[in-house]
Design an enzyme around this catalytic site. Structure first.
Site, PDB file in Angstrom:
ATOM      1  N   ARG A   1       0.819  -1.208   0.000  1.00  0.00           N
ATOM      2  CA  ARG A   1       0.000   0.000   0.000  1.00  0.00           C
ATOM      3  C   ARG A   1       0.866   1.277   0.000  1.00  0.00           C
ATOM      4  O   ARG A   1       0.368   2.371  -0.179  1.00  0.00           O
ATOM      5  CB  ARG A   1      -0.935  -0.046   1.224  1.00  0.00           C
ATOM      6  CG  ARG A   1      -1.855   1.142   1.416  1.00  0.00           C
ATOM      7  CD  ARG A   1      -2.942   1.210   0.353  1.00  0.00           C
ATOM      8  NE  ARG A   1      -3.750   2.419   0.502  1.00  0.00           N
ATOM      9  CZ  ARG A   1      -3.365   3.637   0.098  1.00  0.00           C
ATOM     10  NH1 ARG A   1      -2.195   3.806  -0.493  1.00  0.00           N
ATOM     11  NH2 ARG A   1      -4.152   4.678   0.265  1.00  0.00           N
ATOM     12  N   LYS A   2       2.167   1.097   0.212  1.00  0.00           N
ATOM     13  CA  LYS A   2       3.075   2.246   0.219  1.00  0.00           C
ATOM     14  C   LYS A   2       3.678   2.440  -1.174  1.00  0.00           C
ATOM     15  O   LYS A   2       3.394   1.674  -2.087  1.00  0.00           O
ATOM     16  CB  LYS A   2       4.167   2.064   1.269  1.00  0.00           C
ATOM     17  CG  LYS A   2       3.700   1.471   2.589  1.00  0.00           C
ATOM     18  CD  LYS A   2       2.686   2.315   3.341  1.00  0.00           C
ATOM     19  CE  LYS A   2       2.336   1.587   4.645  1.00  0.00           C
ATOM     20  NZ  LYS A   2       1.371   2.262   5.479  1.00  0.00           N
ATOM     21  N   VAL A   3       4.570   3.420  -1.293  1.00  0.00           N
ATOM     22  CA  VAL A   3       5.046   3.816  -2.610  1.00  0.00           C
ATOM     23  C   VAL A   3       6.084   2.842  -3.187  1.00  0.00           C
ATOM     24  O   VAL A   3       6.153   2.626  -4.387  1.00  0.00           O
ATOM     25  CB  VAL A   3       5.604   5.249  -2.521  1.00  0.00           C
ATOM     26  CG1 VAL A   3       6.369   5.637  -3.763  1.00  0.00           C
ATOM     27  CG2 VAL A   3       4.448   6.231  -2.295  1.00  0.00           C
TER      28      VAL A   3
END
Ligand SMILES: *Cc1c(COP(=O)(O)O)cnc(C)c1O
Length: 381
Positions: free
Chosen positions: A182-184
């Site tokens: 869900r992070k970059v």
């Protein structure tokens, strides 16, 4: 029928597959040379002297609290407006979370909201770059330093964001990062601790591997392995070389990932600016965001409320998300909600939603989202 648009899709490809195949062929899949290389490259990219890879940001936060000496009886100020792991980490070390409010413009804790939450027992603060929005570290430090309070930066969402021209976290004593999808930047699961203090890095490095005096990789390098000692009660918070190999590919792509996210965000901002009752998140004066979470606040002038807009998006097969959670509203922490409430936290939690932003999102996809924002009641020609 148009395809479903997700809120987030990681950008993974053949390079990641090739990197994984190489690790498998090497026969060394646990924490080893690739983890060491990923640590070195990550430290360089984030301008941090030391980096220690972990199994997640949650375990990195737990280690950060331990190495900075936080434990039973200590108060740790955290923003309630954050993923619950920020607060849980405080409990893992036996300390007490104390909730601070945030600035409604950025969603971040500020020197003012921190000062209002400080208690005589406050020994640390976990300040979050929420949704990738760079926090104003100098403003936080001015309040914390005056009380000799350690600042731990939770940059779970912050890879690729900048503060005063440098990567977020670069100016902090100790910073925790996440590589959840869900992070970059993702390694499947995974985290990192970066710090300016060599002694903290060394202790964290040992603690993540059962507090063994000699790492498994070093023992493996010799035929007659030297006897190891277990210097304190440690953990298994290791990253694998499989994860690190993916992380190395992802890290090299970070500038491209962030540039694309910022282009998508700019397009949303331009489209949303003329819509009465909608406010889009924007860069603060002191830095640039990677827009890990691109949120929009739904105001009273808008034809539907936040939940109404989520339904309108879902009906168009677009997956958006309710805004950032508020930990003080969850069962384990309800009793810790301050009596006067947390007005900005509650306003953002109740009134914001997160729009789809990811590398592969096309202009056509984005136009579908924008059409719903312009006309949540239908008539989307
Ligand atoms: C995602 C997130 C975490 C937890 O990260 P994991 O790697 O999943 O443990 C912690 N803090 C914040 C602010 C987050 O967004």
């Amino acid at each position: 029928m148009a395809e479903r648009i997700s809120v987030m899709v990681p950008w993974l490809g053949a390079e990641e597959s090739d990197a994984l195949a190489e690790v498998v062929a090497s026969g060394w899949v646990a924490q080893g040379p690739r983890v060491a290389e990923f640590e070195a490259r990550f430290a360089e990219a984030m301008q941090a002297p030391f980096a220690v890879a972990t199994s997640s940001c949650t375990t990195a936060l737990q280690l950060a609290l331990i190495v900075t000496g936080i434990g039973e009886g200590d108060d740790v100020v955290v923003p309630s407006l954050s993923f619950i792991a920020t607060t849980n980490a405080v409990r893992y070390v036996g300390a007490n979370p104390v909730f601070a409010d945030v600035d409604p413009a950025s969603g971040n804790m500020t020197g003012r909201t921190l000062a209002a939450a400080m208690t005589p027992a406050t020994r640390a603060v976990i300040a979050v770059d929420q949704g990738g929005m760079p926090l104003d570290l100098d403003d936080i430090r001015a309040v914390a330093d005056a009380r000799s309070t350690v600042v731990i930066e939770d940059a779970a969402c912050g890879a690729g964001s900048t503060y005063k021209g440098r990567p977020v976290g670069a100016g902090a004593e100790i910073t925790a990062w996440s590589f959840h999808p869900r992070k970059v930047l993702t390694t499947g699961e995974g985290g990192m601790l970066t710090t300016r203090r060599e002694d903290w890095a060394e202790r964290a490095r040992r603690l993540r591997e059962h507090s063994m005096s000699i790492s498994a990789a070093d023992r493996h390098a010799t035929v007659l392995a030297p006897a190891e000692e277990y210097t304190e009660v440690g953990f298994n918070f290791r990253m694998t070389d499989l994860q690190a190999a993916v992380g190395l590919v992802q890290l090299a792509r970070l500038p491209e990932i962030v540039a694309r996210r910022r282009a998508v965000a700019a397009r949303y901002q331009a489209a949303i600016a003329p819509i009465a009752g909608l406010r889009a998140v924007a860069d603060p004066a002191h830095g640039t965001s990677n827009f890990q979470s691109f949120w929009v606040e739904v105001g009273p002038e808008y034809p539907v409320d936040r939940d109404g807009l989520l339904v309108a998006l879902a009906e168009a097969d677009i997956s958006a998300r309710r805004g950032i959670m508020a930990a003080h509203r969850q069962p384990p922490y309800r009793a810790l909600a301050p009596e006067e409430g947390l007005p900005a936290t509650e306003r953002l939690h109740d009134g914001t939603l997160i729009l789809p932003v990811y590398h592969q999102l096309t202009d056509e996809d984005q136009d579908r989202v924008i059409a719903v924002l312009r006309s949540p009641g239908g008539d989307r020609r």
